[in-house]
Design an enzyme around this catalytic site. Structure first.
Site, PDB file in Angstrom:
ATOM      1  N   LYS A 128      50.044  77.468  -5.606  1.00 17.63           N
ATOM      2  CA  LYS A 128      49.530  77.691  -6.954  1.00 17.63           C
ATOM      3  C   LYS A 128      48.697  78.968  -7.047  1.00 17.63           C
ATOM      4  CE  LYS A 128      50.982  73.957  -9.144  1.00 17.63           C
ATOM      5  NZ  LYS A 128      51.862  74.038 -10.321  1.00 17.63           N
ATOM      6  N   ASP A 153      58.053  60.936  -8.573  1.00 11.76           N
ATOM      7  CA  ASP A 153      56.756  60.305  -8.345  1.00 11.76           C
ATOM      8  C   ASP A 153      56.916  58.969  -7.622  1.00 11.76           C
ATOM      9  OD1 ASP A 153      55.496  62.348  -9.810  1.00 11.76           O
ATOM     10  OD2 ASP A 153      55.707  61.252 -11.698  1.00 11.76           O
ATOM     11  N   ASP A 186      50.688  70.484  -4.002  1.00  8.93           N
ATOM     12  CA  ASP A 186      50.234  71.773  -4.525  1.00  8.93           C
ATOM     13  C   ASP A 186      49.024  72.254  -3.749  1.00  8.93           C
ATOM     14  OD1 ASP A 186      51.913  71.579  -7.149  1.00  8.93           O
ATOM     15  OD2 ASP A 186      50.768  69.716  -7.082  1.00  8.93           O
ATOM     16  N   HIS A 197      56.784  63.536  -5.109  1.00  8.35           N
ATOM     17  CA  HIS A 197      56.078  64.527  -5.928  1.00  8.35           C
ATOM     18  C   HIS A 197      54.564  64.336  -5.868  1.00  8.35           C
ATOM     19  CE1 HIS A 197      54.857  66.034 -10.117  1.00  8.35           C
ATOM     20  NE2 HIS A 197      55.218  67.106  -9.443  1.00  8.35           N
ATOM     21  N   ARG A 198      53.872  65.318  -5.297  1.00  5.85           N
ATOM     22  CA  ARG A 198      52.422  65.238  -5.069  1.00  5.85           C
ATOM     23  C   ARG A 198      52.098  64.009  -4.208  1.00  5.85           C
ATOM     24  NH1 ARG A 198      50.457  66.547 -11.345  1.00  5.85           N
ATOM     25  NH2 ARG A 198      52.089  68.087 -11.725  1.00  5.85           N
ATOM     26  N   GLU A 214      56.098  66.635  -1.435  1.00  6.94           N
ATOM     27  CA  GLU A 214      55.752  67.885  -2.115  1.00  6.94           C
ATOM     28  C   GLU A 214      54.302  67.801  -2.538  1.00  6.94           C
ATOM     29  OE1 GLU A 214      55.132  70.161  -5.961  1.00  6.94           O
ATOM     30  OE2 GLU A 214      54.919  68.029  -5.480  1.00  6.94           O
ATOM     31  N   HIS A 229      46.473  70.295  -7.884  1.00  4.99           N
ATOM     32  CA  HIS A 229      47.494  70.810  -8.797  1.00  4.99           C
ATOM     33  C   HIS A 229      46.912  71.801  -9.786  1.00  4.99           C
ATOM     34  CE1 HIS A 229      49.942  70.891 -12.493  1.00  4.99           C
ATOM     35  NE2 HIS A 229      50.955  70.865 -11.642  1.00  4.99           N
TER      36      HIS A 229
END
Length: 266
Positions: free
Chosen positions: A131, A255, A57, A28-29, A55, A70
């Site tokens: 986004k 994460d 954003d 995640h990120r 992943e 993000h």
């Protein structure tokens, strides 16, 4: 992938059989527990930690470049209270996107999508969370096509039904998933049949849902029958991760990819 052998009742020795469950571990990120989110440091660490996918954003800058961030503005991770859509790439490059996470990350820059896609190893993939609005799609298509990754290595995800529909139209060869928070203020936001109907309407290839107790094996099976695989986010709890694995989701976003892989492996 994490593959786990589980005991299941049925035919076999002692009335039991071995059932194999496989799940994709998605950073995640990037590996954002250990490195500053949405930076090259976090993405590269995700690969080192054995994540199957990363992943992150993306937003469209004022001058038409796609960058990782993000929030709508750079205040939280870049220390500047300006919207990304109102900054040029040159201005965004001046931000320190790592110092907030610790001095050892000071000087980490906001990367472009082009730079991140260049880090993707063979047999790994990315989930690009859009986004911005549909206005980002032409540049997104250009960058993705220029990266020359295999189609299965790139997935597009978004909360916006309009973005999902536009992305699928522009990049029909890619998997495009609709992100949905299925519970808000302790109340369900969608019924399963509504989710399926809407996903089909916008031509989504699958659902990326907030991990929740209402995601059961029956829930996932019904979605799968409609051609919609289910992914979940953001899971940093081993018990919840196992519950999602048992429900039959295809991927779990976390994460902490290395840690979660170890937990599920046990």
């Amino acid at each position: 992938m994490v593959t786990i052998l589980c005991l299941a009742f049925g035919m076999g020795y002692g009335g039991q059989t071995i059932e194999e469950k496989t799940v994709e571990i998605i950073a995640h990120r990037g590996a954002s527990y250990d490195a500053p989110e949405n930076t090259l440091a976090a993405i590269q660490l995700a690969w080192k930690q054995g994540a199957d996918a990363a992943e992150f954003d993306v937003h469209l800058s004022k001058d038409g470049h796609i960058v990782l961030m993000h929030d709508k503005d750079a205040k939280r991770t870049g220390g500047v209270a300006r919207k990304i859509s109102e900054m040029t790439l040159e201005e965004i490059r001046q931000l320190d996107a790592g110092k907030w996470k610790g001095e050892r990350f000071a000087g980490e820059k906001v990367p472009t999508l082009t730079e991140v896609l260049a880090t993707v190893p063979a047999k790994k993939r990315v989930f690009i969370e859009v986004k911005s609005g549909p206005e980002i799609i032409p540049e997104l298509r250009r960058v993705v096509m220029a990266a020359k990754l295999q189609p299965e290595q790139t997935a597009i995800i978004s909360f916006s039904p309009e973005v999902v529909a536009a992305a699928k139209k522009a990049l029909p060869e890619l998997q495009v998933y609709w992100i949905v928070e299925i519970r808000k203020d302790k109340k369900p936001t969608w019924k399963l049949d509504q989710l399926i109907e809407k996903a089909k309407q916008i031509r989504a290839d699958g659902l990326d849902l907030s991990a929740d107790a209402q995601i059961t094996a029956g829930f996932v099976q019904e979605a799968n029958k409609s051609g919609l695989p289910v992914y979940v986010w953001t899971v940093n709890d081993a018990t919840l991760a196992r519950r999602m694995l048992d429900a039959g989701v295809l991927g779990i976003t976390t994460d902490r990819p290395k840690w979660l892989r170890g937990q599920l492996g046990n």
